[in-house]
Write a protein that holds these residues in place. Structure first.
Motif, PDB file in Angstrom:
ATOM      1  N   ARG A 154       0.819  -1.221   0.000  1.00  0.00           N
ATOM      2  CA  ARG A 154       0.000   0.000   0.000  1.00  0.00           C
ATOM      3  C   ARG A 154       0.841   1.253   0.000  1.00  0.00           C
ATOM      4  O   ARG A 154       0.577   2.231  -0.714  1.00  0.00           O
ATOM      5  N   GLY A 155       1.940   1.133   0.815  1.00  0.00           N
ATOM      6  CA  GLY A 155       2.820   2.333   0.899  1.00  0.00           C
ATOM      7  C   GLY A 155       3.500   2.606  -0.438  1.00  0.00           C
ATOM      8  O   GLY A 155       3.600   3.758  -0.851  1.00  0.00           O
ATOM      9  N   ARG A 156       3.954   1.537  -1.031  1.00  0.00           N
ATOM     10  CA  ARG A 156       4.625   1.729  -2.323  1.00  0.00           C
ATOM     11  C   ARG A 156       3.668   2.314  -3.384  1.00  0.00           C
ATOM     12  O   ARG A 156       4.050   3.147  -4.206  1.00  0.00           O
ATOM     13  N   LYS A 157       2.387   1.775  -3.282  1.00  0.00           N
ATOM     14  CA  LYS A 157       1.388   2.341  -4.222  1.00  0.00           C
ATOM     15  C   LYS A 157       1.174   3.833  -4.012  1.00  0.00           C
ATOM     16  O   LYS A 157       1.105   4.600  -4.953  1.00  0.00           O
ATOM     17  N   TYR A 158       1.160   4.225  -2.737  1.00  0.00           N
ATOM     18  CA  TYR A 158       0.944   5.651  -2.437  1.00  0.00           C
ATOM     19  C   TYR A 158       2.084   6.499  -2.944  1.00  0.00           C
ATOM     20  O   TYR A 158       1.899   7.566  -3.497  1.00  0.00           O
ATOM     21  N   VAL A 159       3.281   5.941  -2.704  1.00  0.00           N
ATOM     22  CA  VAL A 159       4.438   6.748  -3.163  1.00  0.00           C
ATOM     23  C   VAL A 159       4.434   6.876  -4.685  1.00  0.00           C
ATOM     24  O   VAL A 159       4.715   7.951  -5.234  1.00  0.00           O
ATOM     25  N   SER A 160       4.072   5.726  -5.335  1.00  0.00           N
ATOM     26  CA  SER A 160       4.046   5.777  -6.817  1.00  0.00           C
ATOM     27  C   SER A 160       3.019   6.782  -7.345  1.00  0.00           C
ATOM     28  O   SER A 160       3.302   7.547  -8.252  1.00  0.00           O
ATOM     29  N   GLN A 161       1.850   6.784  -6.659  1.00  0.00           N
ATOM     30  CA  GLN A 161       0.799   7.749  -7.097  1.00  0.00           C
ATOM     31  C   GLN A 161       1.220   9.188  -6.814  1.00  0.00           C
ATOM     32  O   GLN A 161       0.902  10.088  -7.603  1.00  0.00           O
ATOM     33  N   ALA A 162       1.944   9.359  -5.704  1.00  0.00           N
ATOM     34  CA  ALA A 162       2.423  10.726  -5.397  1.00  0.00           C
ATOM     35  C   ALA A 162       3.380  11.194  -6.470  1.00  0.00           C
ATOM     36  O   ALA A 162       3.322  12.360  -6.908  1.00  0.00           O
ATOM     37  N   ASP A 213       3.448  10.153  -9.607  1.00  0.00           N
ATOM     38  CA  ASP A 213       2.659  10.451 -10.840  1.00  0.00           C
ATOM     39  C   ASP A 213       1.979  11.806 -10.743  1.00  0.00           C
ATOM     40  O   ASP A 213       1.947  12.612 -11.709  1.00  0.00           O
ATOM     41  N   GLY A 214       1.426  12.051  -9.560  1.00  0.00           N
ATOM     42  CA  GLY A 214       0.741  13.361  -9.379  1.00  0.00           C
ATOM     43  C   GLY A 214       1.693  14.518  -9.510  1.00  0.00           C
ATOM     44  O   GLY A 214       1.373  15.525 -10.123  1.00  0.00           O
ATOM     45  N   ALA A 215       2.889  14.277  -8.888  1.00  0.00           N
ATOM     46  CA  ALA A 215       3.865  15.384  -8.977  1.00  0.00           C
ATOM     47  C   ALA A 215       4.287  15.604 -10.414  1.00  0.00           C
ATOM     48  O   ALA A 215       4.413  16.757 -10.865  1.00  0.00           O
ATOM     49  N   LEU A 216       4.461  14.452 -11.107  1.00  0.00           N
ATOM     50  CA  LEU A 216       4.888  14.598 -12.506  1.00  0.00           C
ATOM     51  C   LEU A 216       3.793  15.306 -13.341  1.00  0.00           C
ATOM     52  O   LEU A 216       4.075  16.214 -14.144  1.00  0.00           O
ATOM     53  N   ARG A 217       2.542  14.903 -13.093  1.00  0.00           N
ATOM     54  CA  ARG A 217       1.440  15.545 -13.854  1.00  0.00           C
ATOM     55  C   ARG A 217       1.303  17.020 -13.535  1.00  0.00           C
ATOM     56  O   ARG A 217       1.086  17.863 -14.401  1.00  0.00           O
ATOM     57  N   MET A 218       1.510  17.280 -12.242  1.00  0.00           N
ATOM     58  CA  MET A 218       1.417  18.702 -11.838  1.00  0.00           C
ATOM     59  C   MET A 218       2.529  19.517 -12.473  1.00  0.00           C
ATOM     60  O   MET A 218       2.330  20.650 -12.877  1.00  0.00           O
TER      61      MET A 218
END
Lengths: 331, 497
Positions: free
Chosen positions: B315-323, B325-330
């Motif tokens: 779960r933690g790894r998923k969160y970090v990965s999504q963070a 992606d979000g940072a990259l998209r932002m």
């Protein structure tokens, strides 16, 4: 200086007389002019002037007195001081001129050569003119008809002594002929007509047209001409106006005369056709007056050795001042 | 009465006067002619009477045969002359004729006396009669001559009188016509002069602006009509002036209003420009300044993933990965926003540029995409325009890139053309791609607006917004005509400066 004074005085007189002549009533008394007339066509212009009011228009008051003849107007009117001016044929004037030298002929106002007649009784064997020889023929003495009778019997080759000439008043002649007191008489109308009426078929009338040219004269006294020159001028002017009217209205003249003279208008017209209504003073009047005067003296009607100078009796200046060409008398 | 009528009447009167004068003069001349005839006849009679008068004297002197025959001949010829003359117009004619007849009778009597001499008539009677007749004859002869002479004189007077009549008639008619001319002319002149003075005064008053003044010309003639027309004109001018003044006042109020509105608009524009500038500045600053903390977040997330991956559960790894992606998209969004803001903040100068060259540059930049998509780009003739070259190149690149990107199963076909408008060039980039629902024709030009999922068609969602901004910066407009599945035709204008 004297000559100059005379000229001035004469000029003053001329001016005064001229003013008197042209100013109505300035020198004449305000009294009517009395005119004596015979009731006959020879008075035509005076009658006409009165009827048309020409005298009044000229500022002249007139009074007309009627006489049987011009001779009576002269003798009963002018000579007796009953008329100031009269109208008469030449013969009475000629006879009068032997008695009075103060007559003044103002103008001839009428002329004719066929107004006088001889009327005779047929029952006295008078059929033609020469039958008058030895007959008793009457007339008005010293008048135009008297002179006509003289010419008439001469024209018939009769001397005065071949007739028994009687003298009567004009108005008595018809009655005398009718009564047989005379065989014939020399006269004019209306007396010829009266005689014819009285005699009927018994009357014989003779005329002689052109034998005697007679004139009607307007005559006044020298005293009147001198004292009332203005009235004389007015009267002449009125008559000249009447002449002019008559020239243009002959029928009206006949009507007026017939009415005033109590005659038939046709008869008057016939007389006027052989008459001349003219206001003038012709030169030929002088020898005719003189011839009448010689007849008067030669026939013993007037007892005189000389005949008057009729030029002295003519008042030339009156008419000449108004109508110079109406005066042909050579003076 | 109209002046024309007066003038016509005046002419008629003059003609009538002239006609009457002519008739009168003609009649008078006829009278003069008749008077001359009468004068001639009278003169001839007078001459005959004078000759007869001489012959009368001649005969009375000698009473011979010669003067007798001469007298008779003259008397007869004078008789014929009188018969021929027989004219009542001659004054005294009747008297002359009567005298002539009397004279004839007297002469016959006188001659007869001579004949009768020795035939019964006494000599003294004949002599008396002869003398009396001679006087009568002479007197009547004078009377005849004077009458004839008077008749001739009246004939002279008749001629003179008729001549004077002609002169008087001419003077009266001529004088009358002259007086009529003067009176009518003066009346007409007074009428016209008076009326014209009133009109002149009135026009002067109008010139001074006194439009309430009225020209009081009475009557019904042409001048009165002119005065009435002038009064009417002044009235109309008065009304028009009143309306103009009202309109002017209204306009002045409107001008004031507009000035206020323009001033307000200018203030609002200024405010808007400031706001826009502030917004752009904010966007730029925000996007620029956001990059730093975003990079820090992204870096720490990346370190966390690299160094602590094992310490994290799934779960933690998923969160970090999504963070990450979000940072990259932002980060991409911030780049896009930064790029959008730079269209206006970092635009180049406008200068003549060849649109074809710029298209070629754009196609060169898109070469890999073109190759990958198997696209065919067809270029029409393109003009030279005054523009910011790099931005126009980017415009072409975005539109052609979109045409290739939003393709369907068939190979992309892109046509780039240009048409001359009145005062601009209209460029068209038409494709055969998936097309756009017309409902979203406006929405596609809004920043970060997307019609498709990111997974279907990758992109920041700012391309067409930048295109719109570039076109608007050049003073043009951009629109799209499309149907779903029918391809799209993007058209933009660049003013021809």
């Amino acid at each position: 200086m004297s000559t100059r004074f005379h000229r001035m005085a004469r000029a003053a007189v001329v001016v005064a007389l001229s003013l008197a002549a042209v100013m109505p009533g300035a020198a004449d008394a305000a009294e009517p002019l009395r005119i004596g007339l015979a009731r006959q066509p020879s008075s035509a212009l005076v009658i006409l002037a009165a009827d048309r009011g020409y005298f009044v228009a000229e500022g002249l008051d007139i009074e007309v007195t009627w006489y049987p003849s011009g001779k009576r107007a002269l003798r009963d009117g002018l000579f007796r001081g009953r008329a100031d001016v009269i109208s008469s044929t030449e013969v009475p004037v000629v006879f009068g001129s032997f008695e009075r030298q103060d007559l003044r002929v103002l103008a001839s106002v009428y002329a004719t050569d066929n107004v006088n007649r001889i009327v005779a009784r047929r029952d006295r064997a008078i059929v033609q003119q020469s039958d008058l020889r030895g007959k008793r023929v009457a007339t008005q003495r010293a008048s135009a008809v008297h002179f006509f009778l003289h010419l008439f019997h001469l024209d018939q080759g009769l001397a005065a002594t071949d007739l028994e000439i009687a003298y009567m008043k004009a108005e008595d002649l018809p009655g005398a002929l009718a009564r047989g007191e005379i065989d014939a008489f020399s006269m004019r109308e209306p007396f010829i007509g009266q005689a014819v009426d009285l005699l009927g078929d018994n009357a014989v009338v003779f005329s002689a047209p052109g034998l005697y040219v007679q004139a009607e004269l307007l005559v006044a006294s020298d005293a009147l001409v001198a004292s009332r020159p203005g009235d004389v001028a007015k009267a002449l002017r009125a008559l000249l106006r009447a002449e002019e009217f008559a020239r243009q209205h002959s029928e009206e003249v006949a009507r007026v005369l017939a009415e005033r003279l109590g005659s038939d208008e046709a008869a008057i017209s016939k007389v006027l056709a052989a008459s001349q209504l003219r206001v003038h003073l012709p030169q030929d009047l002088l020898p005719r007056l003189e011839e009448m005067a010689r007849w008067a003296t030669e026939s013993g009607l007037v007892q005189a050795s000389t005949i008057p100078n009729y030029l002295d009796l003519f008042h030339l200046d009156g008419l000449r001042a108004i109508r110079p060409d109406a005066v042909t008398v050579i003076d | 009465m109209r002046i024309r009528t007066i003038l016509v009447g005046y002419v008629v009167v003059q003609v009538a006067v002239f006609a009457v004068a002519t008739a009168v003069v003609f009649a008078s001349f006829r009278q003069v002619e008749e008077a001359l005839r009468v004068e001639d006849a009278a003169a001839e009679v007078a001459r005959g009477a004078f000759e007869l008068s001489i012959l009368t004297g001649d005969y009375l002197l000698g009473q011979g045969e010669r003067p007798r025959l001469q007298w008779l001949k003259k008397h007869a010829s004078l008789g014929r002359l009188l018969a021929d003359t027989d004219d009542r117009a001659l004054t005294g004619f009747a008297t002359v004729r009567r005298d002539h007849a009397t004279l004839g009778g007297l002469f016959d009597r006188l001659v007869d006396v001579e004949v009768r001499r020795g035939k019964g008539i006494a000599e003294d009677v004949a002599a008396q009669l002869e003398r009396r007749l001679a006087i009568q004859l002479s007197s009547t002869s004078q009377s005849l001559f004077l009458g004839a002479e008077r008749m001739a004189r009246f004939g002279d007077k008749g001629v003179a009188a008729h001549t004077e009549t002609v002169q008087a008639v001419l003077m009266i008619v001529g004088g009358g016509a002259l007086v009529l001319l003067v009176v009518l002319s003066s009346l007409l002149a007074r009428r016209i002069s008076h009326a014209l003075n009133l009109i002149e005064t009135g026009i002067g008053a109008y010139a001074r602006g006194e439009l309430d003044h009225r020209i009081e010309v009475r009557g019904q003639d042409e001048i009165a009509a002119v005065a009435s027309a002038l009064n009417q004109m002044a009235g109309n001018l008065r009304e028009a002036t009143t309306r103009l003044v009202e309109s002017r006042d209204g306009l002045a109020k409107e001008v004031v209003k507009r000035e206020w509105a323009e001033r307000e608009l200018a203030l609002k524009n200024d405010s808007l420009a400031r706001s826009n500038q502030d917004l752009q500045q904010f966007a730029y600053v925000a996007s620029h300044d956001l990059q730093e903390p975003l990079r820090a977040v992204s870096s720490y997330c990346d370190l966390l993933q690299k160094r602590y991956l094992d310490a994290l559960d799934d779960r933690g790894r998923k969160y970090v990965s999504q963070a990450l992606d979000g940072a990259l998209r932002m980060s991409r969004m911030i780049d896009a926003l930064l790029s959008f803001s730079r269209v206006t903040t970092s635009g180049g100068a406008f200068e003549p540029v060849d649109a074809a060259d710029l298209l070629d540059q754009a196609l060169s930049n898109l070469d890999s995409a073109i190759q990958e998509g198997g696209a065919n780009v067809v270029k029409g003739p393109l003009p030279t325009v005054v523009a910011d070259g790099p931005q126009i190149m980017r415009l072409f690149q975005n539109l052609v890139g979109n045409a290739i990107k939003f393709r369907n199963e068939t190979a992309p076909e892109v046509h780039v053309t240009a048409n001359r408008m009145d005062d601009a060039w209209e460029f068209s980039v038409r494709d055969n791609g998936i097309g756009i629902d017309p409902e979203y024709a406006d929405r596609i030009f809004v920043i970060f607006q997307r019609l498709h999922g990111r997974d279907d068609y990758p992109g920041s969602g700012i391309g067409l917004a930048i295109c719109k901004r570039i076109v608007e910066r050049h003073g043009g407009a951009i629109r799209v005509a499309s149907e779903p599945g029918g391809g799209a035709d993007f058209r933009f204008t660049i003013p021809d400066k």
